[in-house]
Enzyme design. Sequence first.
Site, mmCIF file in Angstrom:
data_model
loop_
_atom_site.group_PDB
_atom_site.id
_atom_site.type_symbol
_atom_site.label_atom_id
_atom_site.label_comp_id
_atom_site.label_asym_id
_atom_site.label_seq_id
_atom_site.Cartn_x
_atom_site.Cartn_y
_atom_site.Cartn_z
ATOM 1 N N SER A 101 87.454 -72.291 -32.074
ATOM 2 C CA SER A 101 89.115 -71.875 -31.291
ATOM 3 C C SER A 101 89.651 -71.160 -31.982
ATOM 4 O O SER A 101 89.431 -71.898 -33.053
ATOM 5 C CB SER A 101 89.279 -73.338 -31.067
ATOM 6 O OG SER A 101 90.443 -72.725 -30.021
ATOM 7 N N HIS A 127 93.729 -67.319 -28.634
ATOM 8 C CA HIS A 127 95.574 -68.258 -28.514
ATOM 9 C C HIS A 127 96.678 -66.992 -29.259
ATOM 10 O O HIS A 127 96.180 -66.977 -29.959
ATOM 11 C CB HIS A 127 95.992 -69.644 -28.698
ATOM 12 C CG HIS A 127 95.043 -70.311 -28.479
ATOM 13 N ND1 HIS A 127 93.874 -70.880 -28.913
ATOM 14 C CD2 HIS A 127 95.307 -71.147 -26.786
ATOM 15 C CE1 HIS A 127 93.521 -71.450 -28.030
ATOM 16 N NE2 HIS A 127 93.877 -71.705 -26.830
ATOM 17 N N GLU A 170 67.287 -37.058 -6.568
ATOM 18 C CA GLU A 170 67.184 -38.450 -7.396
ATOM 19 C C GLU A 170 65.647 -38.531 -7.189
ATOM 20 O O GLU A 170 64.865 -39.338 -7.329
ATOM 21 C CB GLU A 170 68.319 -39.409 -7.431
ATOM 22 C CG GLU A 170 68.718 -38.575 -7.665
ATOM 23 C CD GLU A 170 70.034 -40.209 -7.524
ATOM 24 O OE1 GLU A 170 69.659 -41.140 -6.962
ATOM 25 O OE2 GLU A 170 70.704 -40.192 -8.409
ATOM 26 N N GLN A 173 68.525 -80.832 -21.840
ATOM 27 C CA GLN A 173 68.072 -81.364 -20.377
ATOM 28 C C GLN A 173 68.841 -81.246 -19.351
ATOM 29 O O GLN A 173 68.722 -81.245 -17.591
ATOM 30 C CB GLN A 173 67.522 -82.902 -20.707
ATOM 31 C CG GLN A 173 68.182 -83.587 -20.911
ATOM 32 C CD GLN A 173 68.719 -83.789 -22.849
ATOM 33 O OE1 GLN A 173 68.588 -82.913 -22.887
ATOM 34 N NE2 GLN A 173 69.053 -84.834 -23.741
ATOM 35 N N HIS A 195 64.959 -42.181 0.752
ATOM 36 C CA HIS A 195 66.128 -42.401 1.213
ATOM 37 C C HIS A 195 67.129 -41.580 1.921
ATOM 38 O O HIS A 195 68.187 -41.847 2.834
ATOM 39 C CB HIS A 195 67.246 -42.329 0.176
ATOM 40 C CG HIS A 195 67.005 -43.666 -0.912
ATOM 41 N ND1 HIS A 195 65.988 -43.814 -0.642
ATOM 42 C CD2 HIS A 195 68.130 -44.312 -1.139
ATOM 43 C CE1 HIS A 195 66.437 -45.187 -1.732
ATOM 44 N NE2 HIS A 195 66.970 -45.308 -2.309
ATOM 45 N N ASP A 231 97.608 -76.224 -23.119
ATOM 46 C CA ASP A 231 96.485 -76.475 -24.010
ATOM 47 C C ASP A 231 96.033 -78.169 -22.440
ATOM 48 O O ASP A 231 95.040 -77.908 -22.402
ATOM 49 C CB ASP A 231 96.109 -77.585 -24.838
ATOM 50 C CG ASP A 231 95.595 -76.394 -25.912
ATOM 51 O OD1 ASP A 231 95.148 -75.622 -26.070
ATOM 52 O OD2 ASP A 231 95.783 -76.668 -27.183
ATOM 53 N N TYR A 261 79.918 -79.053 -17.433
ATOM 54 C CA TYR A 261 78.695 -79.893 -18.206
ATOM 55 C C TYR A 261 80.356 -80.477 -19.551
ATOM 56 O O TYR A 261 80.893 -79.227 -19.288
ATOM 57 C CB TYR A 261 78.124 -78.823 -19.147
ATOM 58 C CG TYR A 261 78.145 -79.552 -19.860
ATOM 59 C CD1 TYR A 261 75.974 -80.019 -20.129
ATOM 60 C CD2 TYR A 261 78.307 -80.210 -21.675
ATOM 61 C CE1 TYR A 261 75.525 -80.585 -21.138
ATOM 62 C CE2 TYR A 261 77.134 -80.564 -22.835
ATOM 63 C CZ TYR A 261 76.642 -81.178 -22.140
ATOM 64 O OH TYR A 261 75.563 -82.047 -22.933
ATOM 65 N N ASN A 275 77.352 -78.074 -27.025
ATOM 66 C CA ASN A 275 77.051 -77.921 -28.716
ATOM 67 C C ASN A 275 75.906 -76.281 -28.390
ATOM 68 O O ASN A 275 75.706 -76.071 -27.798
ATOM 69 C CB ASN A 275 76.441 -79.177 -28.829
ATOM 70 C CG ASN A 275 75.042 -79.845 -28.120
ATOM 71 O OD1 ASN A 275 74.364 -79.344 -27.750
ATOM 72 N ND2 ASN A 275 75.003 -80.950 -28.421
ATOM 73 N N HIS A 301 91.127 -79.618 -34.066
ATOM 74 C CA HIS A 301 90.428 -78.955 -33.712
ATOM 75 C C HIS A 301 88.525 -79.049 -34.075
ATOM 76 O O HIS A 301 87.912 -80.086 -33.765
ATOM 77 C CB HIS A 301 89.824 -78.186 -32.989
ATOM 78 C CG HIS A 301 90.598 -78.350 -31.516
ATOM 79 N ND1 HIS A 301 90.270 -78.521 -30.649
ATOM 80 C CD2 HIS A 301 91.811 -77.231 -30.880
ATOM 81 C CE1 HIS A 301 91.025 -78.309 -29.367
ATOM 82 N NE2 HIS A 301 92.055 -77.853 -30.100
#
Lengths: 431, 431
Positions: free
Chosen positions: A237, A328, A415, A191, A420, A361, A130, A214, A262
């Site tokens: 950030s 950072h 158990e 979407q 098993h 960066d 994205y 977003n 930023h």
Amino acid sequence: MPVRLDRSSADFDQRFAAFLAAKREVSADVEAAARAIVDDVAKRGDAALLEATAKFDRLTLDAASLRVSAAEIEAANKACDAATLDALKLARDRIEIYHRRQLPQDERFTDPLGVELGWRYTAIESAGLYVPGGTAAYPSSVLMNAVPAKVAGVSRLVMVVPSPDGKLNPLVLAAASLGGVTEIYRVGGAQAVAALAHGTATIAPVAKIVGPGNAYVAAAKRLVFGKVGIDMIAGPSEVLVIADDTGNADWIAADLLAQAEHDASAQSILITDSARLAADVEKAVEAQLKTLPRAAIASASWADFGAIIMVKNLGDSIPLADAIAAEHLEIMTADPDALAAKIRNAGAVFLGPHTPEAIGDYVGGSNHVLPTARSARFSSGLSVHDFMKRTSILKCGPDQLRALGPAAMTLGQAEGLDAHSRSIGLRLNLS
Amino acid sequence: MPVRLDRSSADFDQRFAAFLAAKREVSADVEAAARAIVDDVAKRGDAALLEATAKFDRLTLDAASLRVSAAEIEAANKACDAATLDALKLARDRIEIYHRRQLPQDERFTDPLGVELGWRYTAIESAGLYVPGGTAAYPSSVLMNAVPAKVAGVSRLVMVVPSPDGKLNPLVLAAASLGGVTEIYRVGGAQAVAALAHGTATIAPVAKIVGPGNAYVAAAKRLVFGKVGIDMIAGPSEVLVIADDTGNADWIAADLLAQAEHDASAQSILITDSARLAADVEKAVEAQLKTLPRAAIASASWADFGAIIMVKNLGDSIPLADAIAAEHLEIMTADPDALAAKIRNAGAVFLGPHTPEAIGDYVGGSNHVLPTARSARFSSGLSVHDFMKRTSILKCGPDQLRALGPAAMTLGQAEGLDAHSRSIGLRLNLS
């Protein structure tokens, strides 16, 4: 004015705890809206995707024009400034070299009983990346997400990027070419996430979705998690600078502002044992803000979330840095390596006065997708590992089954899982 | 009756797609209920935790009795059967040996420009381990979650386990001791997850929460994700057996039933190129079900979600196995290693006729916490990596900054982030 804290003041612990707990993001309640969009795309595929794109991006497409064509990508490459393309290529090459070293090793060993054990790493078959539209469409982020996927061996790498009013950033398309993206679709929002997760007639589904977005994108990623893999949910950030009296106030101020520009929710923190430096940095920030193009954003971030924390000695900065767990961490002290070795929680460290975070960066080679909002306490930056998975391997022969079987049967019975036990007993003629 | 699919039938692709898409769990909508509990514990701490425990576990505690005492743990250890304890110790030791090999290497290198790069791994400081109560309280799962955390170096390992009507399984407490758990609290449900994530006066918060639970626990883990790390959200268990005519029908049937007995939502699948084997396995399943204590659960799972898929040749099983992406993959063919090497998606592979999955569940040494519900396409089983995180390292001197700075400045300007460029330019006297 940024927060001022002093480690030696009586109410420090309380004020520091409040500082850590302060929320920097208004978490808009967008889940219901994102869920409606995701469900619609899951049910109606392309038709729902095209309708949402017309509505949110004011862009009318059909199934054939969803995909960005090879000719468009070529044209975008030609439209880019040559120096910028060269810088992107340098970044791509350095990111690739760094991330190649992360390729994990398969393991196969035989234990003293003769049991063969191990594991094998394989690449995820397909991944979706994205990329936000508008001003947050950063070509550097395309490289930081795409290159590790290609190094891991992901063969199908699909990028989605919204194209509001039909506009696409040519540098983002150029970065996608350089990064080895194999398909690009001009869709965004919840979407696009839904299309990548559930697939449509035009967009085949992927196995994992990465990349920032977003609040709607983040909500959609949470909703499709499980159906597909997702990376971390990135928050605003942040940078923590630890400096002593050797620190250059102008350089530190510039680094604090590089973070602050930023986003108004970004956070810049200085911890120092030098009152002189603290005062000089604060003045330098004010001076530099005067000529900064994004001064409005940077000054809001600095005023609302910035902080200067005084400590008596640098050793006191260690537990504070671990609690902050910064995305950072820049260390500008007489011996930055020694201090860094004592700090447990940070997404990335930048050592010494000549390593501004901006190098990392873009062109350092390490990844700039890093854990935010204190999540460096439990998670890591994006890496080749995020695009691979591990299959464990176990192989017994008759002797090994005889050696290990009885203990496994005992545990199965303890158990209450008799089938098993029987699956072993039958092979050993014990049941 | 299990589903019967034949790769050579005309409608196979359609039926196989429907089979893959079928949901095995009714996802109860418990999010609202879980959210109310999590918010209450976040706000009111111990008081809310104690109230929820009284309500859901019918157990009245106070802050002092939340924690399981050293004396109780010692008493539990004494109450356990010696052979079972020995089996748990064998399991613990083998899990530890296997997982020690997963410890990642730090990296530090200097590139041709003189830039120092690398990364450093550190353990997460504290982790919480959720253990279900009642019949699903498996001591083996305690070991599978605790041992990798301890191998990673997690110093504080907190276990929560509900104690309905005051009952605790002594083997679970014994496994916790063996696994190195440092604190145990007798609480469960969404309230226990909330206490681990947000902390209370009695329970200090942890950085990451792992372990399986019911729908409320899973919903609570999703809600606190971000505040803390979480592991995968586990679904019902599954096994895929690929066998040729060399396969032993009784053994395969036993393995299919060992999976099916877990849960009516569990899934057992056989892919084979041998019609003879398919028929024999189906008969053996029916025969073995007659004497199985958990026959009601196992037969429901086999009838509702079981499948036998016929293929013309074993090569055809590869894309099917990759699409199924089974949690557990058993291969019982003439050359199991060769087939396994061609399959990309599986949580764990068990090679050859003498490696029933139950060995891996208990004493093989590899982890039994594995990706379910096709998530092996993008994720891996639990490992030491889940309890560590990576900090990337970057260090430039003046020469390296001169070499790399201009390209980073170009990219900063191209992205409209002038303060990024300036943080470099100021150091190079370029701005």
